[in-house]
Scaffold this active site. Structure first.
Site, PDB file in Angstrom:
ATOM      1  N   ARG A   1     -29.365   0.958 -13.844  1.00 20.38           N
ATOM      2  CA  ARG A   1     -30.041   1.618 -14.106  1.00 20.38           C
ATOM      3  C   ARG A   1     -31.965   2.469 -14.387  1.00 20.38           C
ATOM      4  O   ARG A   1     -32.531   1.901 -15.440  1.00 20.38           O
ATOM      5  CB  ARG A   1     -30.481  -0.235 -13.479  1.00 20.38           C
ATOM      6  CG  ARG A   1     -31.546  -0.966 -14.612  1.00 20.38           C
ATOM      7  CD  ARG A   1     -31.850  -2.075 -14.209  1.00 20.38           C
ATOM      8  NE  ARG A   1     -33.393  -3.047 -14.254  1.00 20.38           N
ATOM      9  CZ  ARG A   1     -34.157  -3.621 -14.104  1.00 20.38           C
ATOM     10  NH1 ARG A   1     -34.024  -2.997 -12.940  1.00 20.38           N
ATOM     11  NH2 ARG A   1     -35.122  -3.608 -14.578  1.00 20.38           N
TER      12      ARG A   1
ATOM     13  N   LYS B   1     -33.613 -18.765  -8.551  1.00 20.29           N
ATOM     14  CA  LYS B   1     -32.983 -17.762  -7.527  1.00 20.29           C
ATOM     15  C   LYS B   1     -32.981 -19.234  -6.508  1.00 20.29           C
ATOM     16  O   LYS B   1     -32.771 -19.790  -6.354  1.00 20.29           O
ATOM     17  CB  LYS B   1     -34.466 -17.189  -7.155  1.00 20.29           C
ATOM     18  CG  LYS B   1     -34.960 -15.654  -8.316  1.00 20.29           C
ATOM     19  CD  LYS B   1     -34.118 -14.978  -8.113  1.00 20.29           C
ATOM     20  CE  LYS B   1     -34.130 -14.127  -6.638  1.00 20.29           C
ATOM     21  NZ  LYS B   1     -34.135 -12.693  -6.370  1.00 20.29           N
TER      22      LYS B   1
ATOM     23  N   LYS C   1     -26.251 -14.644  -9.971  1.00 17.95           N
ATOM     24  CA  LYS C   1     -26.463 -13.821 -10.386  1.00 17.95           C
ATOM     25  C   LYS C   1     -26.427 -12.627  -8.726  1.00 17.95           C
ATOM     26  O   LYS C   1     -26.310 -13.173  -7.851  1.00 17.95           O
ATOM     27  CB  LYS C   1     -27.696 -14.017  -9.994  1.00 17.95           C
ATOM     28  CG  LYS C   1     -29.161 -12.399 -10.119  1.00 17.95           C
ATOM     29  CD  LYS C   1     -30.547 -13.195 -10.115  1.00 17.95           C
ATOM     30  CE  LYS C   1     -30.788 -11.963 -10.680  1.00 17.95           C
ATOM     31  NZ  LYS C   1     -30.542 -10.469  -9.852  1.00 17.95           N
TER      32      LYS C   1
ATOM     33  N   ASP D   1       1.106  -1.368   0.093  1.00 21.92           N
ATOM     34  CA  ASP D   1       0.220   0.020  -0.170  1.00 21.92           C
ATOM     35  C   ASP D   1       1.062   1.432  -0.019  1.00 21.92           C
ATOM     36  O   ASP D   1       0.735   2.057  -0.633  1.00 21.92           O
ATOM     37  CB  ASP D   1      -1.067   0.006   1.439  1.00 21.92           C
ATOM     38  CG  ASP D   1      -2.291  -0.991   1.204  1.00 21.92           C
ATOM     39  OD1 ASP D   1      -1.760  -1.443  -0.314  1.00 21.92           O
ATOM     40  OD2 ASP D   1      -2.997  -1.028   2.024  1.00 21.92           O
ATOM     41  N   ALA D   2       2.259   1.025   0.959  1.00 26.52           N
ATOM     42  CA  ALA D   2       2.889   2.072   0.819  1.00 26.52           C
ATOM     43  C   ALA D   2       3.624   2.560  -0.335  1.00 26.52           C
ATOM     44  O   ALA D   2       3.635   3.516  -0.242  1.00 26.52           O
ATOM     45  CB  ALA D   2       3.890   2.015   2.009  1.00 26.52           C
TER      46      ALA D   2
HETATM   47  S1  IVH Z   1     -28.442 -10.229 -17.570  1.00 27.89           S
HETATM   48  C1  IVH Z   1     -31.147  -8.888 -20.347  1.00 27.89           C
HETATM   49  N1  IVH Z   1     -26.607 -11.218 -15.745  1.00 27.89           N
HETATM   50  O1  IVH Z   1     -30.120  -9.317 -12.041  1.00 27.89           O
HETATM   51  C2  IVH Z   1     -30.940  -9.266 -19.260  1.00 27.89           C
HETATM   52  N2  IVH Z   1     -27.590  -9.618 -14.937  1.00 27.89           N
HETATM   53  O2  IVH Z   1     -33.021  -9.426 -12.920  1.00 27.89           O
HETATM   54  C3  IVH Z   1     -30.434  -8.590 -18.083  1.00 27.89           C
HETATM   55  N3  IVH Z   1     -28.020  -9.527 -12.338  1.00 27.89           N
HETATM   56  O3  IVH Z   1     -31.156  -5.572 -13.386  1.00 27.89           O
HETATM   57  C4  IVH Z   1     -29.129  -8.733 -16.840  1.00 27.89           C
HETATM   58  N4  IVH Z   1     -25.844 -11.221 -12.003  1.00 27.89           N
HETATM   59  O4  IVH Z   1     -28.657  -5.765 -12.196  1.00 27.89           O
HETATM   60  C5  IVH Z   1     -27.176 -10.427 -15.719  1.00 27.89           C
HETATM   61  N5  IVH Z   1     -25.683 -12.050 -13.853  1.00 27.89           N
HETATM   62  C6  IVH Z   1     -26.053 -11.836 -14.075  1.00 27.89           C
HETATM   63  C7  IVH Z   1     -26.891 -10.246 -13.299  1.00 27.89           C
HETATM   64  C8  IVH Z   1     -27.753  -9.838 -13.595  1.00 27.89           C
HETATM   65  C9  IVH Z   1     -27.464  -9.836 -11.368  1.00 27.89           C
HETATM   66  C10 IVH Z   1     -29.408  -8.493 -12.117  1.00 27.89           C
HETATM   67  C11 IVH Z   1     -29.031  -6.719 -13.095  1.00 27.89           C
HETATM   68  C12 IVH Z   1     -30.615  -7.074 -13.634  1.00 27.89           C
HETATM   69  C13 IVH Z   1     -31.342  -8.004 -12.580  1.00 27.89           C
HETATM   70  C14 IVH Z   1     -32.269  -8.068 -13.924  1.00 27.89           C
END
Ligand code: IVH
Length: 671
Positions: free
Chosen positions: A138, A316, A117, A35-36
């Site tokens: 977004r 999910k 995700k 870091d330094a």
């Molecule tokens: S693809 C049209 N890939 O999930 C496809 N989204 O419910 C759009 N998200 O607004 C997104 N991980 O914020 C994609 N690996 C991933 C993701 C991802 C998280 C979120 C993203 C999006 C939301 C959609």
């Protein structure tokens, strides 16, 4: 004023060097400098830019510290809408998704790009001619907010694209996140300043990104992962989503290491099952996995329905948080007498399991979170961790909610409770005279990693102690099948099994025996170090004073005091004597430590091994005098690599530490 060419060249060199270090640190997790050293480079550039303001470029790393606060965020519209994903909550829903995709494409089997995700917030980054021009949230998918100044402070986000012929336009999409560790850190700081804590890393990331003063954002540690491309002009033509991610990775964007390509439904579901148990280990929060048709022409053919693509789905994970009501608060007495308040909850499903109790840790914690009986609370259960109450939903507090008070006497044995000045834990003072402590001590003694007495569980121990059949571990060795089978829910067969298990536990490694005694501050590792240091002689350990104990590796004054105190106590000495009289004998490690090539070496296990369970690998390494630790350092002897190794592999490579696979480990063990 003209800028000397030398200064301009030096500034350019410093910028490239600093951004290179940012990339190594924030994206690759492989820093090259301290870091330094980093700070010194940064300071030099700042000074240079202060002397020659013409040198300040928007893509200079000095500009990551935040710009002047603004009044409000500008609205921006997204040329390509930022849509959302449809969710699948179980395998049937994924199956239906795959069926729809196959039918629409007329394909037998479809290849998917699969990725985590991320549980953060989506942003769009626009690069024009290779330079970061605009960053936006977004918003509603069509219009978002211009948060360029804030996103510039995120060091994982490249300020420019490294290439000679950058595309005229490239919109990179991804997720801004806060790492779990940075979230803990931030909340601790908020707490100390008396400011409001954030509920979870996502809220913390969102709160940090939506700051009108970007200097505040700069002070928060945010990170970013790219998962797609929006608008583009002059970028390469990709055929697959996975190629596009490779391209982004090459352009130095962080892309999930865990991404993969899966062919057909079976492989997709395998990916989900592989990722689910990894969730607690990942440094950031994910709330599921995403499957995207890998072929981009196929994506186009499938198109969108209303606001979500038909070519992708988010599978999910069960939510890790749920709300419930605190029906009561009870106090549990642990092995060391610690009193732990536990919330009795109205049953609620969290992370796929029904939860009825959640730990409240201690009195201070209850006060800090202001949890009262009758409150509606958020309960969290992550991985195998004990469920806990995260926070109270204050707006739902009933008028008759009651505060909790720690009892002054032990709820089990009625002895006085003490809470020494400066400590957070209240304890029952009765020691092993308290039946609750006695039960816990016995359960610990019999546990798998201690004496490993199978069948001696909670229900049995409760009865044995309540009927005064067993008071100390030594009493276990006097039990016979006849008296055991008189107990509730105890068939003759299981009674004799337990007697056999107790008998079988008599041959034991000294380290396990010491661990089984339940000495305060002595875990498995210290027990092992003690046995090794004193040449497997119990008498020597029992007779050691603090000074002698301090010579044992990793034993400090507090641990030395606990050990000496324990063996000084006449009651403890008597129990040990009785145990030895009952026939406990100490086994030596399988091969003499010192002769094996494993002896004295430190191993780090990473990833899943094909055949050996981690516990088993650990046991065998230790039986030969090796050690297993969690993190790679210069002192590591070997790193053992399984499937899906993590960052430890990279670190081993960097430090030049020998890497073994399972076969290599077995060869070493069998040598
Ligand atoms: S693809 C049209 N890939 O999930 C496809 N989204 O419910 C759009 N998200 O607004 C997104 N991980 O914020 C994609 N690996 C991933 C993701 C991802 C998280 C979120 C993203 C999006 C939301 C959609």
């Amino acid at each position: 004023m003209r800028v000397p060419a030398r200064a301009a060249a030096r500034a350019a060199k410093l910028r490239a060097e600093i951004e290179g270090h940012n990339y190594r640190y924030h994206v690759l997790d492989e820093p090259l400098v301290t870091d330094a050293e980093y700070d010194a480079l940064m300071r030099e550039l700042q000074e240079l830019e202060a002397r020659h303001p013409e040198l300040v470029m928007p893509d200079s790393p000095t500009q990551r510290v935040g710009a002047a606060p603004s009044e409000a965020f500008k609205e921006v519209s997204h040329a390509v809408p930022m849509l959302s994903l449809n969710n699948a909550f179980d395998e049937q829903e994924v199956e239906a998704f795959d069926r729809r995709v196959r039918e629409a494409l007329g394909a037998e089997r479809v290849e998917y790009a699969v990725e985590p995700k991320f549980d953060g917030l989506a942003v769009s980054l626009i690069y024009e001619g290779g330079a970061l021009k605009r960053g936006a949230t977004r918003g509603d998918g069509y219009t978002g907010e211009d948060v360029t100044a804030n996103l510039r402070t995120v060091r994982a986000i490249p300020l420019g694209l490294t290439s000679r012929r950058a595309p005229r336009l490239l919109e990179v999409r991804g997720e801004v996140l806060m790492l779990k560790s940075d979230f803990e850190h931030l909340n601790r700081a908020q707490r100390e300043k008396g400011e409001k804590e954030f509920a979870n890393p996502r809220n913390a990331a969102a709160g940090s990104l939506r700051q009108l003063d970007s200097a505040v954002t700069a002070g928060r540690r945010l990170t970013f992962f790219a998962y797609g491309i929006g608008a583009q002009d002059g970028a390469p033509r990709f055929r697959r989503h996975s190629e596009l991610l490779d391209y982004l990775e090459e352009k130095r964007f962080p892309v999930a290491r865990e991404r993969a390509v899966a062919s057909g439904l079976r492989e997709v579901l395998e990916y989900y099952r592989r990722m689910a148990p990894k969730r607690p280990e990942l440094p950031y929060e994910i709330d599921g996995v995403v499957y995207k048709v890998n072929d981009l022409a196929g994506q186009e053919e499938l198109g969108f329905v209303s606001r979500a693509p038909r070519y992708a789905v988010a599978h999910k994970f069960p939510a890790e948080e749920a709300t419930s009501v605190v029906a009561g608060i009870e106090v549990q007495v642990g092995r060391t007498g610690a009193l732990t308040p536990v919330a009795r909850l109205d049953p609620v499903s969290v992370g796929g399991v029904t939860v009825t109790n959640a730990t409240l840790h201690n009195e201070d914690e209850i006060r800090r979170k202001d949890i009262r009986i009758g409150d509606t609370v958020v309960v969290r259960r992550a991985g195998d961790v004990i469920p806990e109450v995260v926070r109270v939903i204050a707006s739902r507090r009933p008028g008759n909610a009651r505060r909790f008070v720690m009892p002054a006497r032990c709820p089990v044995c009625n002895a006085a409770v003490e809470k020494p000045e400066g400590e957070v834990v209240a304890r029952c003072t009765a020691g092993l005279y308290c039946p609750a402590q006695r039960k816990q001590a016995l359960l610990h003694f019999a546990s798998r990693r201690a004496m490993d007495i199978e069948g001696l569980g909670e229900k049995l121990v409760d009865q044995l102690v309540d009927r005064k059949m067993v008071e100390t571990p030594a009493d276990l060795y006097r039990l016979d099948a006849g008296s055991l089978s008189a107990l509730e829910r105890m068939a003759e067969k299981s009674a004799s099994n337990i007697v056999a298990a107790i008998e079988g536990s008599k041959r034991v490694m000294l380290a396990r025996f010491i661990y089984a005694l339940g000495i305060r501050n002595v875990g498995e590792t210290t027990a092992r170090d003690l046995a090794r240091h004193f040449g497997d002689r119990l008498k020597a350990i029992m007779g050691a004073d603090d000074q002698t104990l301090l010579e044992v590796p990793d034993v400090g004054p507090v641990v030395a005091r606990s050990i000496a105190q324990f063996f000084h106590e006449p009651h403890n000495r008597k129990v040990i004597e009785q145990l030895l009289d009952a026939g406990i004998v100490f086994e030596r490690a399988a091969s003499q430590p010192g002769r094996s090539r494993v002896a004295g070496k430190t191993f780090v296990l990473t990833g899943t091994l094909p055949n050996l369970a981690r516990e088993e690998a650990k046991r065998r390494i230790e039986a030969q005098g090796g050690r297993v630790t969690g993190s790679v350092s210069k002192k590591t002897g070997y790193v053992v690599l399984g499937a899906d190794p993590g960052a430890k592999h990279d670190k081993a490579r960097k430090l030049g530490i020998p890497v073994l696979d399972e076969a290599g480990l077995l060869e070493l063990l069998n040598d």
